[in-house]
Design a protein around this motif. Structure first.
Motif, PDB file in Angstrom:
ATOM      1  N   ALA A 167       0.839  -1.206   0.000  1.00 40.41           N
ATOM      2  CA  ALA A 167       0.000   0.000   0.000  1.00 40.41           C
ATOM      3  C   ALA A 167       0.874   1.257   0.000  1.00 40.41           C
ATOM      4  O   ALA A 167       0.586   2.230  -0.703  1.00 40.41           O
ATOM      5  N   ALA A 171       0.996   3.985  -2.847  1.00 40.38           N
ATOM      6  CA  ALA A 171       0.683   5.387  -2.531  1.00 40.38           C
ATOM      7  C   ALA A 171       1.775   6.322  -3.054  1.00 40.38           C
ATOM      8  O   ALA A 171       1.487   7.450  -3.440  1.00 40.38           O
ATOM      9  N   SER A 177      -5.190   5.889  -2.965  1.00 42.17           N
ATOM     10  CA  SER A 177      -6.131   5.740  -4.079  1.00 42.17           C
ATOM     11  C   SER A 177      -6.700   4.333  -4.086  1.00 42.17           C
ATOM     12  O   SER A 177      -6.311   3.503  -3.257  1.00 42.17           O
ATOM     13  N   SER A 178      -7.561   4.056  -5.059  1.00 40.98           N
ATOM     14  CA  SER A 178      -8.095   2.692  -5.178  1.00 40.98           C
ATOM     15  C   SER A 178      -6.940   1.708  -5.368  1.00 40.98           C
ATOM     16  O   SER A 178      -6.973   0.585  -4.852  1.00 40.98           O
ATOM     17  N   SER A 180      -3.869   1.916  -4.078  1.00 42.13           N
ATOM     18  CA  SER A 180      -3.185   1.628  -2.811  1.00 42.13           C
ATOM     19  C   SER A 180      -4.063   0.779  -1.899  1.00 42.13           C
ATOM     20  O   SER A 180      -3.563   0.088  -1.016  1.00 42.13           O
ATOM     21  N   ALA A 181      -5.387   0.811  -2.118  1.00 46.38           N
ATOM     22  CA  ALA A 181      -6.283  -0.056  -1.338  1.00 46.38           C
ATOM     23  C   ALA A 181      -6.261  -1.487  -1.870  1.00 46.38           C
ATOM     24  O   ALA A 181      -6.871  -2.373  -1.268  1.00 46.38           O
ATOM     25  N   GLY A 182      -5.593  -1.711  -3.008  1.00 49.71           N
ATOM     26  CA  GLY A 182      -5.433  -3.081  -3.492  1.00 49.71           C
ATOM     27  C   GLY A 182      -6.044  -3.363  -4.843  1.00 49.71           C
ATOM     28  O   GLY A 182      -5.972  -4.494  -5.331  1.00 49.71           O
TER      29      GLY A 182
END
Lengths: 218, 218
Positions: A167, A171, A177-178, A180-182
């Motif tokens: 993550a 980032a 962002s979407s 970094s959320a996976g």
């Protein structure tokens, strides 16, 4: 060393199914230099899984050591902080596995980062992104293969740190962002990737000079 | 041994390794007895009735219902936040939408596995009885709470890994666990914290987690 620090080693000696060792395989393997190539045999059972994780952590630690030793031009202080933090975590993971494996640990692996241009931010971040996501998938795949629940729990304390790293790197690339959320690594059901050792080792192979052998790992 | 190593092994081995050892022994004992985990006073729903979901042992059903309860908590939290106009700045909407979709996926998946044994969605008060009155009007309050909730989710899943050892649901739980860690890492970066609190993520027991989230349950 105090006695409580010896705990993982004692446990491993009790549970270990077989010894990992060094095999000298001169003519059977590609010749990387003047000296005969050394192949590291990961061993059997849980020992093989732990050595496999140990090899991956060595790869990551070596990578971030190089990144922080030779930072790319224009690196920001935020990036230096992130790489330094991640490097120290990977080194701690390496130390953890080395100590836990004790006499069963494979030797230090030799890495090959010739395909990564450390002067280019995009190459460094791209490689970091790939290594962290590979690490997450590898630990997720290895967990159910472990017989000893102590090792499973220990692996659990590390895999989530690898996912946090993924993550952090994402980032740096895309901002929070979407991605970094996976997004791209997490399925529509909300499940992360999982990969068997054979597939992980195949993907890591271009970066590891030391041939790793493990008959027991699929 | 340098200071950092001392710190790492000082905290990991006695604290984490001994604790996970105890947790594993505890789990083995429970497995042998197949006893129902004692219910925690709050969240009576978490300790479900005598139902068996597709032949899963009661102990596994209880762990999954505990996980489902936490996923309902997260899912409701992000549904509300993502549906509140003006809360989330445009550049972070993708991040929280992605997280919300994963939590919705986790709820659906756990309900599917549990079938008729699944707990009903609890009711929540995200102001925690008035402690966070601005949770859905102040982005800083919301994002800080989000980072804490995600960290708790990671620790909660990690705390159950040993209880799921040997079960086919372990793989799925691990794949949810690392997704929660990706969320935690991304939101922590957003709120200005390091992505991880150290090289090893600590687990939390069921009672520790339930104590922590209790103020949000009606």
């Amino acid at each position: 060393m105090t006695s409580d620090q010896e705990y993982p080693r004692r446990t491993i000696l009790k549970w270990g199914a077989g010894a990992a060792g060094i095999l000298v395989c001169g003519s059977m393997l590609p010749n990387f230099g003047i000296s005969p190539a050394l192949a590291a045999d990961l061993g059997d059972g849980d020992i093989a899984i732990l050595n496999y994780a140990y090899a991956l952590e060595q790869l990551e630690a070596a990578f971030y050591t190089k990144v922080t030793d030779q930072p790319f031009k224009g690196i920001t202080s935020q990036e230096i902080d992130a790489f330094t933090e991640i490097r120290d975590h990977e080194r701690a993971h390496v130390d953890f596995f080395k100590k836990a494996l004790g006499d069963h640990a494979i030797p230090a692996i030799e890495v090959d980062f010739s395909k990564i241009n450390f002067d280019r931010r995009s190459n460094v971040l791209g490689a970091a992104d790939a290594f962290e996501n590979l690490g997450v998938a590898a630990f997720n795949g290895a967990g159910p293969l472990l017989v000893n629940t102590d090792y499973l729990a220990a692996a659990g304390t590390i895999v989530s740190v690898e996912a946090r790293h993924a993550a952090m790197i994402s980032a740096l690339l895309h901002g929070p962002s979407s991605a970094s959320a996976g997004k791209g690594h997490v399925s529509s059901k909300g499940l992360d990737e999982t990969m068997p050792p054979s597939k992980v080792l195949a993907q890591a192979k271009p970066f590891i000079k030391t041939p790793l052998t493990a008959a027991s790992l699929k | 041994m340098n200071t950092q190593e001392k710190h790492i092994f000082g905290s990991v081995e006695p604290e984490v390794v001994e604790r996970i050892g105890a947790a594993a022994r505890d789990a083995l004992r429970k497995n042998r007895k197949l006893a129902v985990i004692g219910s925690v006073p709050i969240l009576l729903a978490v300790a479900s009735a005598e139902a068996f979901a597709d032949g899963l042992p009661q102990q596994i059903v209880d762990v999954l219902n505990y996980a489902l309860t936490l996923e309902h908590f997260e899912d409701s939290f992000y549904r509300k936040a993502n549906g509140t106009d003006g809360l989330i700045p445009a550049k972070y909407r993708g991040l929280f939408r992605e997280i919300g979709q994963h939590e919705t996926g986790h709820v659906a998946l756990l309900r599917e596995v549990l079938g008729s044994a699944a707990v009903k969605p609890p009711k929540f008060d995200f102001t925690a009885g008035g402690k966070y009155p601005e949770v859905f009007t102040n982005f800083k309050t919301f994002s800080t709470l989000s980072s804490t909730i995600e960290d708790t989710g990671v620790a909660a899943f990690k705390g159950q890994v040993s209880n799921l050892a040997g079960s086919p649901v372990l793989q799925t739980a691990l794949q949810i666990h690392s997704v929660e860690a990706r969320h935690a890492g991304s939101v922590r970066v957003l709120v200005g914290k390091p992505g991880s609190d150290g090289a090893f993520d600590k687990p939390m027991s069921k009672s520790e987690v339930l104590d922590a989230v209790k103020p949000f349950f009606i």
